[in-house]
Design a protein around this motif. Sequence first.
Motif, PDB file in Angstrom:
ATOM      1  N   ASP A  52       0.852  -1.187   0.000  1.00  0.00           N
ATOM      2  CA  ASP A  52       0.000   0.000   0.000  1.00  0.00           C
ATOM      3  C   ASP A  52       0.893   1.245   0.000  1.00  0.00           C
ATOM      4  O   ASP A  52       1.782   1.370   0.848  1.00  0.00           O
ATOM      5  CB  ASP A  52      -0.905   0.014   1.240  1.00  0.00           C
ATOM      6  CG  ASP A  52      -1.907   1.151   1.207  1.00  0.00           C
ATOM      7  OD1 ASP A  52      -1.481   2.304   1.399  1.00  0.00           O
ATOM      8  OD2 ASP A  52      -3.100   0.881   0.989  1.00  0.00           O
ATOM      9  N   PRO A  53       0.701   2.175  -0.947  1.00  0.00           N
ATOM     10  CA  PRO A  53       1.595   3.336  -1.037  1.00  0.00           C
ATOM     11  C   PRO A  53       1.535   4.235   0.192  1.00  0.00           C
ATOM     12  O   PRO A  53       2.466   4.990   0.445  1.00  0.00           O
ATOM     13  CB  PRO A  53       1.098   4.068  -2.289  1.00  0.00           C
ATOM     14  CG  PRO A  53      -0.294   3.588  -2.510  1.00  0.00           C
ATOM     15  CD  PRO A  53      -0.344   2.184  -1.991  1.00  0.00           C
ATOM     16  N   ARG A  54       0.452   4.177   0.961  1.00  0.00           N
ATOM     17  CA  ARG A  54       0.331   5.041   2.128  1.00  0.00           C
ATOM     18  C   ARG A  54       0.825   4.358   3.399  1.00  0.00           C
ATOM     19  O   ARG A  54       1.663   4.893   4.125  1.00  0.00           O
ATOM     20  CB  ARG A  54      -1.124   5.481   2.309  1.00  0.00           C
ATOM     21  CG  ARG A  54      -1.637   6.361   1.178  1.00  0.00           C
ATOM     22  CD  ARG A  54      -3.058   6.819   1.467  1.00  0.00           C
ATOM     23  NE  ARG A  54      -3.553   7.700   0.401  1.00  0.00           N
ATOM     24  CZ  ARG A  54      -4.766   8.234   0.381  1.00  0.00           C
ATOM     25  NH1 ARG A  54      -5.609   7.988   1.397  1.00  0.00           N
ATOM     26  NH2 ARG A  54      -5.144   9.019  -0.613  1.00  0.00           N
ATOM     27  N   SER A  55       0.293   3.175   3.655  1.00  0.00           N
ATOM     28  CA  SER A  55       0.629   2.491   4.903  1.00  0.00           C
ATOM     29  C   SER A  55       1.805   1.535   4.775  1.00  0.00           C
ATOM     30  O   SER A  55       2.323   1.050   5.776  1.00  0.00           O
ATOM     31  CB  SER A  55      -0.591   1.719   5.418  1.00  0.00           C
ATOM     32  OG  SER A  55      -0.931   0.687   4.510  1.00  0.00           O
ATOM     33  N   ASN A  56       2.223   1.245   3.523  1.00  0.00           N
ATOM     34  CA  ASN A  56       3.303   0.301   3.263  1.00  0.00           C
ATOM     35  C   ASN A  56       2.938  -1.134   3.674  1.00  0.00           C
ATOM     36  O   ASN A  56       3.806  -1.997   3.772  1.00  0.00           O
ATOM     37  CB  ASN A  56       4.596   0.733   3.979  1.00  0.00           C
ATOM     38  CG  ASN A  56       5.832   0.243   3.239  1.00  0.00           C
ATOM     39  OD1 ASN A  56       5.853   0.239   2.007  1.00  0.00           O
ATOM     40  ND2 ASN A  56       6.849  -0.157   3.975  1.00  0.00           N
ATOM     41  N   ALA A  57       1.659  -1.370   3.908  1.00  0.00           N
ATOM     42  CA  ALA A  57       1.215  -2.723   4.258  1.00  0.00           C
ATOM     43  C   ALA A  57       1.168  -3.600   3.010  1.00  0.00           C
ATOM     44  O   ALA A  57       0.893  -3.126   1.894  1.00  0.00           O
ATOM     45  CB  ALA A  57      -0.167  -2.657   4.907  1.00  0.00           C
ATOM     46  N   LEU A  58       1.439  -4.893   3.192  1.00  0.00           N
ATOM     47  CA  LEU A  58       1.404  -5.821   2.067  1.00  0.00           C
ATOM     48  C   LEU A  58      -0.015  -5.998   1.565  1.00  0.00           C
ATOM     49  O   LEU A  58      -0.949  -6.250   2.337  1.00  0.00           O
ATOM     50  CB  LEU A  58       1.967  -7.177   2.488  1.00  0.00           C
ATOM     51  CG  LEU A  58       3.498  -7.300   2.577  1.00  0.00           C
ATOM     52  CD1 LEU A  58       3.895  -8.686   3.054  1.00  0.00           C
ATOM     53  CD2 LEU A  58       4.123  -7.012   1.226  1.00  0.00           C
ATOM     54  N   LEU A  59      -0.145  -5.865   0.245  1.00  0.00           N
ATOM     55  CA  LEU A  59      -1.452  -6.099  -0.383  1.00  0.00           C
ATOM     56  C   LEU A  59      -1.484  -7.435  -1.119  1.00  0.00           C
ATOM     57  O   LEU A  59      -2.552  -8.054  -1.224  1.00  0.00           O
ATOM     58  CB  LEU A  59      -1.777  -4.965  -1.369  1.00  0.00           C
ATOM     59  CG  LEU A  59      -1.853  -3.554  -0.776  1.00  0.00           C
ATOM     60  CD1 LEU A  59      -2.130  -2.536  -1.888  1.00  0.00           C
ATOM     61  CD2 LEU A  59      -2.950  -3.471   0.283  1.00  0.00           C
ATOM     62  N   ALA A  60      -0.329  -7.846  -1.635  1.00  0.00           N
ATOM     63  CA  ALA A  60      -0.273  -9.109  -2.388  1.00  0.00           C
ATOM     64  C   ALA A  60       1.156  -9.630  -2.354  1.00  0.00           C
ATOM     65  O   ALA A  60       2.112  -8.867  -2.191  1.00  0.00           O
ATOM     66  CB  ALA A  60      -0.742  -8.898  -3.823  1.00  0.00           C
TER      67      ALA A  60
END
Length: 433
Positions: A52-60
């Motif tokens: 995620d560009p904002r939270s840097n959380a993994l999306l895939a």
Amino acid sequence: MEQNPLSLYELNALVRQSVRLSMPDAYWVQAELSDVRTNYSGHCYVEFVQKDPRSNALLAKARGIIWSNVFCNLKPYFERETGQAFVAGLKVLVKVTVDFHELYGYSLTVSDIDPTYTLGDMARRRKEILRRLEEEGVLTLNKELELPELAQRIAVISSPTAAGYGDFCDQLERNAFGFAFYTKLFPAIMQGEQVEASIIRALDRINAEHGRWDVVVIIRGGGAASDLSGFDTYELATNCAQFPLPILTGIGHERDDTVIDTVAHTRVKTPTAAAEFLINHLRKTAERLEGYASFFAQEVPDWLNRQKERLERWVARIPARVQMRIQNEGFRQERLMKRIHLAWQTRLMRETYRLQLESRISIALQSRLTRESQHLRLLEQQVKSASPDLLLARGYSITLKDGKAVTDASALRPGDEVVTRVAKGTFKSKVSK
């Protein structure tokens, strides 16, 4: 209900068959490399992720493989085009086919890669770093430093085994002008993941004794272009930009400047070019010094002769000027004495007149005083003659009612008490009629 259970292998085989039937084509996919491993057989195993560009959380996330016959061509091509090693942390655009294996599960098989996508991302990151440095006001600080005229004490940051370092030192020592340079190596790792931290440590050591050095030279020379990523980091760039000594970079590449090339005082292509730059800089200084020496040797004697002639002309003119000055001062003194004499005469006349005026004023005052004394005596006689006591002594009296003199008898009434004052005493009486 009748159950026909499948084994896990059978289920995975169905999945594999379904994937191949529903997704038979190859797809271009944007992703980030989170892991890159090459085994003994030459196959490269990678892990793709999207954040995620904002939270840097993994999306895939997905496993990937590049077979050795593809990887042996793809890796050199990618590194040659991008100047960047094929390592974790890069954003890539890869062509993949989707596969599913009964034992290893879902994976992507890479068949091609587009270096221009990674180049664009690298350029964007460099642009962001430079924009951040500009916002912080440090982007051009090192460029604004003045390179010393005699830049001979050189702190070198390089790998001690680098051929470029040897070429740099040899070029300085064997310069055609016989200039003396004093160099000291501050060893650093110039390729791989430790470039940033290693160069920053070397800069810190130089900064601790920065008064001993005129310029810092960061040289690399040789090595793959794919090892330049360590020179495109914010921490290294901000250290170089704010360093108190001019920094010269000769990292040895023809592509676009790295971030530290952009913030450094001067950027050249190779270590030998860095040495040549320093030699030429000192040569220009020597030429200026020779020009000054020539000026002192040729122009100064002429200038001294001109000044000597000018002084002689002034000396020759001094007697006449002194005589003229003495004469002018004599005239001035005469005029001044005349003015002083006239001023004293005028003052004397004013003071004489003032003294005469004071004498006349004294006589006038004496006369006025006599007249006023006579006038006072006359007034005194008039006052005495008008005194009530004098009238009472002649036999007159004063009748008072309620402390006021009675001048009209009709104002009195029978029964009123009055006081009569005579020359000697008073008496009371009452009005009968």
